[in-house]
Design an enzyme around this catalytic site. Structure first.
Site, PDB file in Angstrom:
ATOM      1  N   ALA A   1       0.790  -1.236   0.000  1.00 18.46           N
ATOM      2  CA  ALA A   1       0.000   0.000   0.000  1.00 18.46           C
ATOM      3  C   ALA A   1       0.818   1.280   0.000  1.00 18.46           C
ATOM      4  CB  ALA A   1      -0.949   0.009   1.196  1.00 18.46           C
TER       5      ALA A   1
ATOM      6  N   ARG B   1       2.295   2.660  -2.509  1.00 21.95           N
ATOM      7  CA  ARG B   1       2.166   3.420  -3.757  1.00 21.95           C
ATOM      8  C   ARG B   1       1.177   2.715  -4.681  1.00 21.95           C
ATOM      9  NH1 ARG B   1       6.791   0.946  -3.216  1.00 21.95           N
ATOM     10  NH2 ARG B   1       7.811   2.826  -2.476  1.00 21.95           N
TER      11      ARG B   1
ATOM     12  N   ASP C   1       7.378  -8.055   5.492  1.00 25.51           N
ATOM     13  CA  ASP C   1       7.627  -8.946   4.356  1.00 25.51           C
ATOM     14  C   ASP C   1       6.503  -9.970   4.392  1.00 25.51           C
ATOM     15  OD1 ASP C   1       8.375 -10.959   2.614  1.00 25.51           O
ATOM     16  OD2 ASP C   1      10.410 -11.168   3.394  1.00 25.51           O
ATOM     17  N   VAL C   2       5.566  -9.899   3.443  1.00 24.15           N
ATOM     18  CA  VAL C   2       4.389 -10.764   3.505  1.00 24.15           C
ATOM     19  C   VAL C   2       4.711 -12.236   3.313  1.00 24.15           C
ATOM     20  CG1 VAL C   2       2.780  -8.943   2.827  1.00 24.15           C
ATOM     21  CG2 VAL C   2       3.831 -10.390   1.058  1.00 24.15           C
TER      22      VAL C   2
ATOM     23  N   TYR D   1       4.646 -14.651 -13.049  1.00 18.77           N
ATOM     24  CA  TYR D   1       3.596 -13.706 -12.656  1.00 18.77           C
ATOM     25  C   TYR D   1       2.221 -14.228 -13.072  1.00 18.77           C
ATOM     26  CZ  TYR D   1       1.415  -9.048 -12.140  1.00 18.77           C
ATOM     27  OH  TYR D   1       0.632  -7.980 -11.767  1.00 18.77           O
TER      28      TYR D   1
ATOM     29  N   ALA E   1       1.190 -17.068 -10.827  1.00 21.25           N
ATOM     30  CA  ALA E   1       0.812 -16.579  -9.497  1.00 21.25           C
ATOM     31  C   ALA E   1      -0.560 -15.926  -9.522  1.00 21.25           C
ATOM     32  CB  ALA E   1       1.857 -15.595  -8.990  1.00 21.25           C
ATOM     33  N   LYS E   2      -0.819 -15.118 -10.542  1.00 16.85           N
ATOM     34  CA  LYS E   2      -2.106 -14.414 -10.608  1.00 16.85           C
ATOM     35  C   LYS E   2      -3.251 -15.376 -10.907  1.00 16.85           C
ATOM     36  CE  LYS E   2      -0.838 -10.196  -9.700  1.00 16.85           C
ATOM     37  NZ  LYS E   2      -1.195  -9.615  -8.376  1.00 16.85           N
TER      38      LYS E   2
END
Length: 253
Positions: free
Chosen positions: A14, A16, A63-64, A154, A157-158
């Protein structure tokens, strides 16, 4: 939202772009907002913007992909802002490369942030939702989930986040928790600007080229995604769950 029903939301990534826009929109909707990103100092601007508009926000560095850090961050939000019952899993990175050039580190980095991160955040927050018998989860997918050259990590993952979302909707629905995914198309952010730079195209030309392929003839803005998230976390969206909404200026398969 009255003070009696004021809820707490967490938005990851969050500092940016889309995440900051969502955090500010939810604050304007009346939520207390935990503004999470890898660098806590980078969260200062959206928090300042929210507080300047009369809202309440908290910057938290996390760090998620780190299990203990996620648990600590969620508990910090709960103690300082209130138990979170809204979660926006937005944190994400790109490590683009063609398959034969892609390193294991590039694959793992993207999977760790998008999938492991969303899993850890959701697992940590869901206990507050199930206790409250209320919750809203929104995961940020992408049109890249349909496939995109140079983004096998990517895209995977999405796409994975879409399956994750549908399963959450099935498992958590009985607790009053909904789960949905937003799949943005081309959104004007620092990430898309970096892509233009990487391929050697001026950003304005890059945007014009993208807009020409979009039925509404413009690229998206972070606020377009924030508006969709605002609806999905609202009381009125309680019968919308397990859905993937493409916010891309036109239809997607």
């Amino acid at each position: 939202m009255s003070d009696q029903t004021k809820r707490t939301a967490i938005v990851t990534g969050a500092a940016r772009g889309i995440g900051a826009a969502v955090a500010k929109r939810l604050a304007s909707d009346g939520f207390n907002v935990g503004v999470l990103d890898l660098d806590e100092a980078a969260c200062k601007q959206p928090v300042t913007d929210i507080e300047g508009a009369g809202g309440k926000a908290l910057a938290v560095g996390v760090d998620v992909s780190d299990e203990q850090a996620v648990d600590a961050a969620v508990e910090r939000v709960a103690s300082e802002l209130g138990a979170p019952t809204v979660l926006i899993n937005n944190a994400g990175i790109t490590r683009d490369n063609l398959l034969f050039k892609m390193s294991v580190d590039e694959w793992d980095a993207v999977m760790n942030v998008h999938l492991r991160g969303s899993f850890l955040m959701t697992r940590a927050v869901q206990k507050h939702m199930t206790e409250a018998k209320y919750g809203r989860i929104v995961n940020l997918s992408s049109v890249s989930a349909l496939g995109n050259r140079g983004q096998v990590n990517y895209s995977s993952a999405k796409a994975g986040l879409q399956g994750f979302t549908k399963t959450l909707a099935i498992e958590l629905g009985k607790f009053g928790v909904t789960a949905n995914a937003i799949a943005p198309g081309f959104i004007e952010t620092e990430m898309t600007a970096a892509t233009a730079e990487r391929v050697g195209v001026p950003f304005e030309d890059f945007k014009k080229g993208a807009a020409a392929q979009i039925p509404v003839q413009r690229v998206g803005q972070p606020e377009d995604i924030a508006a969709t998230a605002s609806f999905l976390v609202s009381e009125e969206a309680g019968f919308v769950s397990g859905q993937v909404i493409y916010v891309a200026g036109g239809p997607r398969d």
